[in-house]
Design an enzyme around this catalytic site. Structure first.
Site, PDB file in Angstrom:
ATOM      1  N   LYS A 183      52.068  12.311  38.119  1.00 29.81           N
ATOM      2  CA  LYS A 183      50.871  12.109  38.944  1.00 29.81           C
ATOM      3  C   LYS A 183      51.144  10.972  39.914  1.00 29.81           C
ATOM      4  O   LYS A 183      51.601   9.904  39.503  1.00 29.81           O
ATOM      5  CB  LYS A 183      49.687  11.786  38.031  1.00 29.81           C
ATOM      6  CG  LYS A 183      48.488  11.146  38.710  1.00 29.81           C
ATOM      7  CD  LYS A 183      47.312  11.065  37.733  1.00 29.81           C
ATOM      8  CE  LYS A 183      46.580   9.740  37.861  1.00 29.81           C
ATOM      9  NZ  LYS A 183      45.480   9.615  36.870  1.00 29.81           N
TER      10      LYS A 183
ATOM     11  N   LYS B 278      38.237   9.980  29.986  1.00 31.51           N
ATOM     12  CA  LYS B 278      38.601   8.625  29.562  1.00 31.51           C
ATOM     13  C   LYS B 278      37.512   8.178  28.613  1.00 31.51           C
ATOM     14  O   LYS B 278      36.336   8.150  28.997  1.00 31.51           O
ATOM     15  CB  LYS B 278      38.665   7.679  30.769  1.00 31.51           C
ATOM     16  CG  LYS B 278      39.872   7.933  31.657  1.00 31.51           C
ATOM     17  CD  LYS B 278      39.902   6.996  32.835  1.00 31.51           C
ATOM     18  CE  LYS B 278      41.132   7.285  33.693  1.00 31.51           C
ATOM     19  NZ  LYS B 278      41.019   6.675  35.019  1.00 31.51           N
TER      20      LYS B 278
ATOM     21  N   GLU C 137      43.037  14.705  42.029  1.00 33.68           N
ATOM     22  CA  GLU C 137      42.070  13.971  41.210  1.00 33.68           C
ATOM     23  C   GLU C 137      41.182  13.071  42.070  1.00 33.68           C
ATOM     24  O   GLU C 137      41.680  12.308  42.894  1.00 33.68           O
ATOM     25  CB  GLU C 137      42.857  13.141  40.181  1.00 33.68           C
ATOM     26  CG  GLU C 137      42.011  12.409  39.161  1.00 33.68           C
ATOM     27  CD  GLU C 137      42.873  11.689  38.118  1.00 33.68           C
ATOM     28  OE1 GLU C 137      44.067  12.047  37.960  1.00 33.68           O
ATOM     29  OE2 GLU C 137      42.363  10.755  37.477  1.00 33.68           O
TER      30      GLU C 137
ATOM     31  N   SER D  18      51.458   8.354  35.355  1.00 37.11           N
ATOM     32  CA  SER D  18      50.752   8.064  36.589  1.00 37.11           C
ATOM     33  C   SER D  18      51.591   7.022  37.325  1.00 37.11           C
ATOM     34  O   SER D  18      51.835   5.939  36.795  1.00 37.11           O
ATOM     35  CB  SER D  18      49.368   7.510  36.261  1.00 37.11           C
ATOM     36  OG  SER D  18      48.725   7.080  37.430  1.00 37.11           O
TER      37      SER D  18
ATOM     38  N   ASP E  32      37.435  12.456  37.713  1.00 32.40           N
ATOM     39  CA  ASP E  32      37.639  11.320  36.803  1.00 32.40           C
ATOM     40  C   ASP E  32      36.380  10.450  36.887  1.00 32.40           C
ATOM     41  O   ASP E  32      35.421  10.643  36.126  1.00 32.40           O
ATOM     42  CB  ASP E  32      38.921  10.574  37.232  1.00 32.40           C
ATOM     43  CG  ASP E  32      39.208   9.296  36.449  1.00 32.40           C
ATOM     44  OD1 ASP E  32      38.380   8.916  35.613  1.00 32.40           O
ATOM     45  OD2 ASP E  32      40.262   8.659  36.676  1.00 32.40           O
TER      46      ASP E  32
ATOM     47  N   GLY F 211      44.223   7.428  31.470  1.00 31.49           N
ATOM     48  CA  GLY F 211      44.624   6.112  30.985  1.00 31.49           C
ATOM     49  C   GLY F 211      44.038   5.018  31.861  1.00 31.49           C
ATOM     50  O   GLY F 211      43.653   5.266  33.005  1.00 31.49           O
TER      51      GLY F 211
ATOM     52  N   LYS G 158      49.719   8.360  42.661  1.00 30.50           N
ATOM     53  CA  LYS G 158      48.555   7.727  43.276  1.00 30.50           C
ATOM     54  C   LYS G 158      48.690   7.924  44.782  1.00 30.50           C
ATOM     55  O   LYS G 158      49.807   7.797  45.329  1.00 30.50           O
ATOM     56  CB  LYS G 158      48.530   6.235  42.924  1.00 30.50           C
ATOM     57  CG  LYS G 158      48.164   5.986  41.472  1.00 30.50           C
ATOM     58  CD  LYS G 158      46.748   6.434  41.193  1.00 30.50           C
ATOM     59  CE  LYS G 158      46.280   5.998  39.813  1.00 30.50           C
ATOM     60  NZ  LYS G 158      44.882   6.393  39.572  1.00 30.50           N
TER      61      LYS G 158
ATOM     62  N   ASP H  59      46.233  11.505  42.625  1.00 28.00           N
ATOM     63  CA  ASP H  59      44.964  10.856  42.277  1.00 28.00           C
ATOM     64  C   ASP H  59      44.604   9.888  43.391  1.00 28.00           C
ATOM     65  O   ASP H  59      45.315   8.911  43.637  1.00 28.00           O
ATOM     66  CB  ASP H  59      45.115  10.110  40.939  1.00 28.00           C
ATOM     67  CG  ASP H  59      43.813   9.479  40.461  1.00 28.00           C
ATOM     68  OD1 ASP H  59      42.781   9.604  41.159  1.00 28.00           O
ATOM     69  OD2 ASP H  59      43.825   8.855  39.381  1.00 28.00           O
TER      70      ASP H  59
HETATM   71  O1  OSB Z   1      42.281   6.689  38.047  1.00 31.28           O
HETATM   72  O2  OSB Z   1      43.482   7.323  36.404  1.00 31.28           O
HETATM   73  C1  OSB Z   1      43.051   6.409  37.132  1.00 31.28           C
HETATM   74  C2  OSB Z   1      44.735   3.105  36.125  1.00 31.28           C
HETATM   75  C3  OSB Z   1      43.703   2.223  36.332  1.00 31.28           C
HETATM   76  C4  OSB Z   1      42.512   2.689  36.822  1.00 31.28           C
HETATM   77  C5  OSB Z   1      42.340   4.038  37.106  1.00 31.28           C
HETATM   78  C6  OSB Z   1      43.357   4.948  36.874  1.00 31.28           C
HETATM   79  C7  OSB Z   1      44.584   4.457  36.412  1.00 31.28           C
HETATM   80  C8  OSB Z   1      45.749   5.296  36.200  1.00 31.28           C
HETATM   81  C9  OSB Z   1      46.792   4.791  35.244  1.00 31.28           C
HETATM   82  O3  OSB Z   1      45.983   6.319  36.811  1.00 31.28           O
HETATM   83  C10 OSB Z   1      46.876   5.607  34.027  1.00 31.28           C
HETATM   84  C11 OSB Z   1      47.711   4.935  32.987  1.00 31.28           C
HETATM   85  O4  OSB Z   1      48.926   5.114  33.026  1.00 31.28           O
HETATM   86  O5  OSB Z   1      47.158   4.208  32.108  1.00 31.28           O
HETATM   87 MG    MG Z   2      41.978   8.784  38.067  1.00 30.07          MG
END
Ligand code: OSB
Ligand code: MG
Length: 376
Positions: free
Chosen positions: A162, A263, A214, A136, A239, A291, A164, A189
């Site tokens: 992925k 998660k 996402e 991510s 999510d 994550g 953001k 995402d």
């Molecule tokens: O939405 O997946 C998410 C990190 C913090 C809060 C929300 C998210 C995320 C990530 C990071 O996308 C995922 C990771 O590499 O741990």
């Molecule tokens: Mg997410």
């Protein structure tokens, strides 16, 4: 049976190796609640994935600490419990606070695995020996910086990228990335950054051939995601909206998504995560493990969970080095050249928790025992 002798809470502060920016904010240092549970000379750890602020879900490290100290840990200490699956019932009276509950429940599952002398992954019902990994990538200071991050991740072997995104950091970015890498598994995402006025623009993203989009809309929504999904060829992945098995059933029935990000913290622990996994599997909906910028403790638990069969898409479970200069488990988590993490075969979570290192990072602690409460 496991007798829960003590629950230790601690807060550690750990700087991220690289700042992480999402549509809801920038994280440079993590404040993390760890729990450690003692039972008959065994000890197991759990990580609460709540962030410093209640920006992802309603929970934060401070609400989690308060609920763990005043409600959850007191219910657990002194109990005789068959295993991790028994925690739901013990915590049932407390509504919500799923990330706080998950930290404790997951530690009890870990204890159960140790007591039965089996790998945690096996206890959870996992069958995979390796798990496919993605990354991510946060919002970057510039498109050029992003391109560099992607190139690096692909060179390492990661199987899915992925991005953001948020209004202003979306279609132009996807276009640049696709121009350079037309074939890679690519997803985005939004962490709930879009609204109904954006539907027309999001529909245009179909041209980028994303694996999924996402959580584009509100964190608590199914209905409008279903409206949006009807307009897209691209799959929506939920999510934030999926808090439990019933949410998964509702989202699937309403066609609010075609993929689910699981998660374990967000759904309240391994039991509910397995229930979501099974509900999705029975309906032909693939899942992957999300994550939350975890330390090695949460990461080890994510690896065990990802070994279940329907975790068929690469997850956001990545190498320790992507997050930390030095992790708090040994060995640290590494990804092989095929973009996979090996599921440990050892007893319990399969990693050694580095207590001395944790000690140096600890800024607050509390112990709850069956008979009396002691502040160290
Ligand atoms: O939405 O997946 C998410 C990190 C913090 C809060 C929300 C998210 C995320 C990530 C990071 O996308 C995922 C990771 O590499 O741990
Ligand atoms: Mg997410």
């Amino acid at each position: 049976m496991l007798t829960i002798d003590a629950v230790h809470l601690r807060e550690i502060n750990m700087p991220l190796a690289f700042p992480f920016e999402t549509s809801f904010g920038l994280t440079t240092t993590r404040r993390i609640l760890l729990v450690e549970i003692e039972s008959d000379g065994l000890t197991a750890w759990g990580e609460c994935v709540a962030g410093e602020h209640p920006y992802f879900t309603e929970e934060s490290i401070d609400t989690a600490w308060f609920i763990t100290e005043t409600e959850l840990a007191p219910r657990l200490v002194g109990q005789e419990i068959a295993g991790g699956g028994g925690c739901c019932e013990i915590f049932r009276q407390v509504r919500g606070h799923r990330m706080a509950k998950a930290a404790l429940e997951n530690a009890v599952w870990d204890l159960e695995a140790q007591k039965k002398r089996v790998p945690l992954a096996k206890l959870l019902g996992g069958t995979r020996r390796v798990i496919p990994c993605g990354v991510s990538i946060g919002i970057q200071p510039s498109p050029a910086a992003l391109m560099e991050k992607i190139a690096e991740a692909l060179e390492t072997g990661y199987r899915r990228i992925k991005l953001k995104c948020k209004p202003g950091w979306d279609s132009k970015i996807f276009e640049r990335v696709r121009a350079r890498w037309p074939e890679i598994l690519l997803s985005c995402d939004a962490n709930s950054a879009y609204r109904i006025v954006d539907f027309d623009r999001i529909a245009e993203w179909d041209e980028f051939g994303l694996l999924m989009i996402e959580q584009p809309l509100w964190y608590d929504d199914f209905y409008f995601h279903s409206m949006l999904q009807k307009r897209l060829a691209t799959a929506i992945c939920l999510d934030e909206s999926i808090r439990n098995r019933r949410d998964a059933l509702a989202a699937i029935a309403m066609e609010s998504c075609r993929i689910i990000n699981i998660k374990v913290g967000r759904v309240g622990g391994f039991s509910e995560a397995i229930a979501v996994h099974n509900a999705a599997a029975e309906r032909g909906i693939p899942v992957w493990c999300g994550g939350m910028l975890e330390t090695g403790i949460g990461r080890a638990h994510n690896i065990a969970l990802s070994s279940l069969e329907n975790f068929s898409l690469p997850g956001d479970v990545s190498a320790s080095a992507r997050y930390w200069a030095e992790d708090i488990i040994d060995p640290e988590v590494t990804v092989n050249a095929r973009g996979e993490i090996e599921v440990p075969r050892g007893i319990g979570c399969g990693f050694t928790v580095l207590r001395d290192r944790i000690e140096t990072l600890t800024v607050r602690r509390q112990t709850l025992r069956a008979a009396a409460r002691v502040t160290a």
